[in-house]
Write a protein that holds these residues in place. Structure first.
Motif, short mmCIF file in Angstrom:
data_model
loop_
_atom_site.label_atom_id
_atom_site.label_comp_id
_atom_site.label_asym_id
_atom_site.label_seq_id
_atom_site.Cartn_x
_atom_site.Cartn_y
_atom_site.Cartn_z
N GLY A 31 0.82 -1.39 0.09
CA GLY A 31 0.08 0.00 -0.13
C GLY A 31 0.48 1.22 0.24
N ALA A 32 2.23 1.23 0.06
CA ALA A 32 3.10 2.62 -0.11
C ALA A 32 3.20 2.21 -1.07
CB ALA A 32 4.18 1.76 1.54
N PHE A 33 3.75 3.19 -1.99
CA PHE A 33 4.37 3.79 -2.96
C PHE A 33 5.76 3.41 -2.61
CE2 PHE A 33 3.99 7.22 -0.88
CZ PHE A 33 5.14 8.02 -0.94
N SER A 34 6.73 3.28 -3.63
CA SER A 34 7.87 3.16 -4.18
C SER A 34 8.98 4.19 -3.59
CB SER A 34 8.58 2.73 -5.41
OG SER A 34 10.34 2.20 -5.29
N GLN A 35 9.72 3.92 -3.20
CA GLN A 35 10.40 5.04 -2.98
C GLN A 35 11.94 5.51 -2.24
OE1 GLN A 35 9.60 6.60 1.95
NE2 GLN A 35 7.60 4.18 1.24
N LYS A 36 12.20 6.08 -1.78
CA LYS A 36 13.92 5.70 -1.23
C LYS A 36 13.61 5.86 0.06
CE LYS A 36 16.99 9.42 -0.89
NZ LYS A 36 18.09 10.06 -1.94
N MET A 37 14.55 4.11 0.84
CA MET A 37 14.40 4.64 2.28
C MET A 37 16.03 4.96 2.37
SD MET A 37 12.17 2.63 2.99
CE MET A 37 12.72 1.63 4.61
N SER A 38 16.66 6.20 3.25
CA SER A 38 17.25 7.00 3.56
C SER A 38 17.67 6.83 4.98
CB SER A 38 16.85 8.03 3.16
OG SER A 38 17.11 8.83 1.91
N TYR A 39 18.74 5.86 4.94
CA TYR A 39 19.69 5.61 6.67
C TYR A 39 20.41 5.92 7.01
CZ TYR A 39 16.21 1.01 7.20
OH TYR A 39 15.05 0.26 7.30
N GLN A 40 20.50 6.49 8.17
CA GLN A 40 22.01 6.65 8.65
C GLN A 40 22.34 5.71 9.74
OE1 GLN A 40 22.76 11.01 9.57
NE2 GLN A 40 21.90 9.94 11.65
#
Length: 626
Positions: free
Chosen positions: A15-24
């Motif tokens: 249900g979520a759109f494709s996106q960038k997962m920004s981790y630190q």
């Protein structure tokens, strides 16, 4: 026991759109061996969001449950408001509401510190943190994913100490003294590329057009990568020769962690004794360590001991060819169960005969055809050894069934056969392909052809692949798979080896050397221990013909060698032979007459002295690749 999570309905996971997962990941402020992780995202789910960590990853064939090492998990919406979080099972966190998840924060404990041997993650698949010194990172241990969404981009920014550099085959986007940022196209790519942070300088080797880096952390020295490079250089040359063309990867990395046990060198050589409590402490320390390696598509990660004299380099050398050859299978040739791996509820592929068996067999071919081992040694030692080990596994368990059920008992106990019985199966398959095609094709050429068709981004069909494999070779090859891979027919080693001019006998009467391993009344009693490849003498009568004394260390390979001529035939009875034993730290020569007796010979492997033209042709093709 197979552990599979009970998930929420699919409508909640998707249900979520494709996106960038920004981790630190904050490596600069690592306290109590914990790394603080922050995920900035814009997740727009429904009702409850499910955030997961892998139950397992490709190549391990074991339950890992990385989520066990996650603590203080928090989630916030775009206004900074804390969201409700509940942990489900070992690997899932339920976030409510899941309609607006902007930030997730948590701490990660390194898996290497776990004390429970039953649930401990095999070190090459785990995580190890030591503030300011090293960070050994399999990314599934640090970074999670929403639901079943594995196709998002991942950007990883590591805040790091100035003295450490990060080595991986992930794309590097930026780098300063204080931080480094990597990028992966999706979660599969992320998991396939571990990272090692170390102060050591890396080393490089070129294989065809591929750049191979060697990065290492050694607890006691600063140049282990240099020693590893020097050790595996010849192996890379042999791989270059075996491949004979461009490799399917542009970059490859050997990532190594070496534990320093050099102070124990005297203990393992018999020069030094430990007290009772010291022995118990050492046993516990060594017994809870999983030394070995784990393959990835563009790299391999190693966890090794150093007992002195750079012994760890031998271990990389011995396993490195196998791990490297995984760039063909499963990287470039795999079913949808690997190409579309389900990290939460994995389905195992039935094709371990291909992924591990064939790869292990190829490592034998690389060493032989590349001149690292002689053909004679390959036949009489390497292959013979694998046949002996393979005989310990049951024939009544189809290889494909074991593969598909490898998480469950009794199949999980049989996994190790992929390197022994699987390798022999690969050799028999190779010979059958050569026989059916009269030498126009080999297992290598078939695998390379199929790799070119599929590649890393395309999966073959799990159920129809064997039919496709057969179609590339010859219709009669189906019998091989039906009987040996999918069936329970014992491997036809003796019959098949004759095709390439190798005689094999499971047992037969013959002449055997008479020495302390074969004679119980020779006045010498060997210990069961083998230290650095040497046998410990437990007791020895003063009058024994060999001149041995208690506590001597005997090189068994040297002992076997002195009884034979250069061509492998036995020397004459009464010939004086000399072996060198280690006695109180010194090398002592012992000379005695060779004696022989009638006895039983087992797993006899001999290259035929006289072959038919067809046997000569196929033997040359098998032994040289030409």
């Amino acid at each position: 026991m197979k552990l599979l999570l009970q998930l929420l309905p699919v409508t909640l996971a998707f249900g979520a759109f494709s996106q960038k997962m920004s981790y630190q990941a904050d490596l600069a402020n690592c306290a109590k061996d914990q790394v603080a992780i922050t995920l900035n995202t814009a997740y727009k789910g429904k009702d409850t969001a499910v955030f997961n960590f892998p139950m397992t990853v490709p190549g391990t064939y074991a339950v890992l449950d990385y989520g066990r090492f996650i603590t203080r998990f928090k989630a916030f919406d775009s206004a900074g408001k804390a969201l409700k979080v509940k942990k489900k099972g070992n690997n899932s966190f339920l976030i409510t509401p899941g309609t607006d998840v902007a930030k997730i924060q948590y701490l990660v404990d390194d898996s290497w510190e776990e004390k429970n041997e039953d649930t401990k993650i095999f070190e090459p698949a785990g995580t190890g943190f030591e503030a300011g010194k090293y960070f050994y990172i399999n990314n599934g241990g640090l970074f999670g994913y929403f639901g079943f969404e594995w196709n998002n981009e991942y950007e990883l920014t590591f805040l790091k100490p100035k003295n450490l550099n990060g080595f991986t085959t992930l794309v590097q986007k930026s780098k300063t003294d204080d931080q480094i940022t990597f990028w992966s196209k999706n979660y599969h790519d992320l998991i396939d590329n571990p990272i090692l942070f170390t102060h050591e300088k890396d080393e490089n080797i070129r294989v065809q057009g591929t750049n191979v880096i060697i990065a290492s952390y050694h607890e006691g020295i600063d140049s282990s990568a240099y020693y590893i490079k020097n050790k595996i250089d010849s192996a890379m040359v042999a791989i270059d020769q075996f491949v004979g063309g461009r490799l399917p990867v542009d970059n490859y990395a050997f990532l190594n962690f070496v534990k320093d046990y050099r102070e124990l060198e005297d203990v393992f050589s018999g020069k030094k004794k430990l007290g009772f409590f010291q022995s118990i402490k050492l046993s516990k320390s060594m017994g809870n360590q999983g030394f070995g390696a784990l393959e990835h598509g563009h790299s391999s990660s190693y966890f090794l001991p150093d007992f002195g004299h750079n012994s760890y380099t031998d271990m990389v050398y011995e396993t490195g060819i196998h791990e490297f050859m995984h760039i063909y299978s499963p990287l470039s040739l795999h079913s949808q169960f690997i190409g579309e791996f389900n990290y939460t509820k994995p389905v195992m592929s039935k094709h371990l005969w291909l992924y591990e068996g064939t790869t292990e067999y190829f490592s034998v071919l690389v060493a032989m055809q590349g001149g690292l081992k002689t053909v004679k040694s390959t036949v009489e030692n390497t292959i013979k050894g694998k046949i002996m080990s393979a005989s310990e596994y049951p024939d009544n368990m189809p290889f494909t069934v074991m593969s598909a059920n490898v998480f469950d008992k009794p199949y999980s106990d049989q996994y190790a056969q992929v390197y022994e019985r699987g390798a022999i199966m690969g050799m028999l398959l190779d010979i059958e392909i050569m026989r059916l095609t009269k030498g126009s094709k080999t297992l290598k050429t078939v695998i390379f052809e199929l790799c070119s068709k599929y590649g890393s981004n395309r999966s073959f069909n799990e159920e129809t692949f064997i039919d496709e494999f057969v179609a590339v070779v010859h219709p009669d090859l189906e019998n091989f798979f039906t009987k040996y891979v999918e069936g329970t027919t014992p491997l036809a080693i003796e019959e098949t080896f004759k095709v390439i001019g190798i005689d094999y006998a499971k047992s037969k009467k013959g002449t055997v050397p008479s020495h302390f391993f074969t004679d119980k009344d020779c006045g010498v009693t060997p210990d069961n221990r083998i230290i650095n490849g040497k046998v410990v003498i437990k007791k020895a009568d003063a009058a024994n013909v060999f001149g041995l004394k208690a506590k001597d260390l005997v090189d068994y390979q040297e002992l076997k060698k002195v009884y034979r001529n250069e061509d492998g035939s036995l020397i004459a009875e009464g010939t004086m032979v000399t072996i060198h034993v280690e006695r109180k730290g010194k090398q002592v020569p012992l000379t005695f007459p060779a004696k022989f007796k009638e006895g039983m010979l087992y797993n006899v492997m001999e290259i035929m002295k006289t072959m038919t033209p067809e046997q000569e042709k196929l033997f040359k093709l098998w032994s040289t690749g030409k």
